[in-house]
Design an enzyme around this catalytic site. Structure first.
Site, PDB file in Angstrom:
ATOM      1  CG  PHE A 105       6.672 -20.784 -20.045  1.00 36.60           C
ATOM      2  CD1 PHE A 105       5.408 -21.076 -20.509  1.00 36.60           C
ATOM      3  CD2 PHE A 105       7.067 -19.448 -20.003  1.00 36.60           C
ATOM      4  CE1 PHE A 105       4.544 -20.074 -20.933  1.00 36.60           C
ATOM      5  CE2 PHE A 105       6.215 -18.436 -20.432  1.00 36.60           C
ATOM      6  CZ  PHE A 105       4.951 -18.753 -20.889  1.00 36.60           C
ATOM      7  CE  LYS A 106       1.635 -17.939 -18.533  1.00 35.94           C
ATOM      8  NZ  LYS A 106       1.268 -19.135 -19.332  1.00 35.94           N
ATOM      9  CG  ASP A 107       6.888 -22.801 -12.070  1.00 37.19           C
ATOM     10  OD1 ASP A 107       6.050 -22.195 -11.375  1.00 37.19           O
ATOM     11  OD2 ASP A 107       6.825 -24.016 -12.305  1.00 37.19           O
TER      12      ASP A 107
END
Ligand SMILES: *Cc1c(COP(=O)(O)O)cnc(C)c1O
Length: 439
Positions: A105-107
């Site tokens: 999700f950090k993308d």
């Protein structure tokens, strides 16, 4: 919208300055001066939902020093991969946040932040250095977000031997403007090295330095988008099942480490998004669950677990949670149930979910799903949406241990595994690290 420092000892700033500084000059985190109202999303029944459009409307309410067209342009590129809502049965849904370039999700936040910075750097003719500490996934997301962005160099600090080989390959094989710093220490050591660099005047004279941890608002704010998105998808799905008396108000379940993702979800609710309660799931690093039971916040060194991107002993965003609730403990407890899930329970959950539904969970998402299973009766009725934070192929060792098989690796992973690793090894001694940042 202005952003103020939590401690209140430095002036409020606009988005651009909060983005470039990361941390306020007084050493505390930036927070929005007020929480804006959620824009109304009106959708034609037949029209497909549009993720970049949702992102643009939300970010417009916070950011007033990039034009709406500029925000739209950034959002198109940052939200360029799908975020589907998958049903697991029994009113449990997975919000798959892991279809970006580094499969976590950090993308989302890293890409938005990189593109917003480069938007501002374009006119300024400035160079910029990013220092970031990672317990696993942040580093690769940030490295990929900034890879080949002109005038930017990135230093990624990671704890040697404490992240998976895959995670390491993803951040040490890019080269170019991406420098991997391998620290003989823990994630907390990496984080305090970065914090110290950011407040060091000598370093500030030599470099235009900022960070990209989840403390940066440029990462936090775009994450609000996918909770609003999830509710829109859920409504659409439930409307199609034509059960008029269906309860649409979901519980949001967030596997938590540094608590950025939970903070974004809380902002969404405070903006007016319909959410009944939050289930915050930590691994054995249970400072926050402990705070909810004892009322005492006791930061301590992190423990190594199978969900290593959540191995955080002193989560930075806890200060934002407290600020959001203005230290009203009871209200915070009404909104959030915070629990801790051990490694064995995580493995058991990967196995059980696979047996029940054929879905392979990564260990972080499994912490969230296990939390739902264990604490379901303590939650209000209705759908449960679990933030699925990483692709299972990122953690083949854990999945193998639980299931005796691994998830198929998407192309972007296979490629990273084949390239040579390059890193600079350092001890956790500050002066050794500082020297890398001076001319
Ligand atoms: C970073 C990370 C988390 C924790 O998110 P926070 O915002 O730090 O709480 C959970 N799962 C995965 C896969 C991560 O990379």
């Amino acid at each position: 919208m202005m952003f103020r420092s939590i401690r209140g000892q430095s002036p409020a700033v606009r988005f651009r300055e909060a983005l470039f500084r990361g941390l306020a000059p007084d050493g505390s985190l930036y927070i929005p001066e007020s929480i804006p109202r959620l824009p109304l999303f009106r959708h034609e029944k037949s029209a497909p939902l549009d993720l970049p459009a949702v992102a643009t409307e939300i970010l417009n309410t916070f950011i007033d020093d990039i034009t709406p067209e500029g925000i739209r342009e950034i959002a198109e590129r940052a939200f360029s991969f799908p975020i589907p809502l998958i049903t697991m049965g029994d009113e449990v849904y997975l919000l798959e946040l892991f279809h970006g370039p580094t499969l976590a999700f950090k993308d989302v936040g890293a890409r938005f932040m990189a593109l917003a910075l480069s938007h501002f750097l374009q006119d300024a003719q400035q160079d910029l250095t990013i220092a970031v500490a990672t317990s696993g996934d942040t580093g690769s997301a940030v490295a990929h977000g900034f890879y080949n962005v002109p005038r930017v160099s990135v230093f990624v600090f990671y704890p040697s031997g404490k992240i998976s080989r895959l995670q390491e390959q993803q951040m040490t094989t890019l080269g170019g403007n991406i420098h991997a710093i391998e620290v003989a220490g823990t994630f907390d050591d990496c984080q305090s090295l970065v914090k110290r660099l950011l407040t060091d005047r000598e370093v500030a004279r030599a470099r235009n330095l900022t960070t990209a941890n989840s403390i940066n608002l440029g990462r936090l704010l775009p994450q609000i988008t996918y909770y609003v998105w999830a509710n829109l998808l859920l409504q659409k799905q439930l409307q199609q099942t034509k059960t008029a008396d269906r309860n649409f108000t979901p519980v949001i379940v967030v596997p938590s480490g540094n608590f950025g993702n939970l903070t974004a979800a809380l902002y969404a609710k405070h903006m007016g998004l319909s959410i009944s309660r939050f289930l915050s799931a930590s691994n054995a690093n249970d400072v926050v669950p402990e705070y909810f039971t004892t009322g005492t916040y006791r930061p301590r060194p992190s423990l190594q677990t199978l969900s290593n991107a959540m191995d955080v002993g002193d989560p930075s965003n806890f200060a934002r949670l407290q600020a959001l609730y203005a230290h009203r403990e009871q209200q915070m407890k009404d909104d959030i149930l915070a629990v801790s899930i051990g490694d064995q329970e995580t493995l058991d959950e990967i196995r059980r979910t696979y047996e029940e539904s054929g879905i392979i969970l990564d260990p972080h998402t499994a912490v969230g799903v296990a939390a739902v299973r264990q604490h379901n009766t303590a939650l209000p009725p209705g759908p449960r949406i679990v933030a699925a934070t990483a692709h299972p192929a990122k953690f083949p060792e854990v999945v193998e241990r639980a299931l005796g098989l691994t998830a198929a690796a998407p192309a972007q992973l296979q490629e990273a595994m084949q390239k040579p690793k390059r890193s600079t090894k350092v001890t956790a001694a500050y002066n050794e690290v500082k020297a890398l940042f001076l001319p």
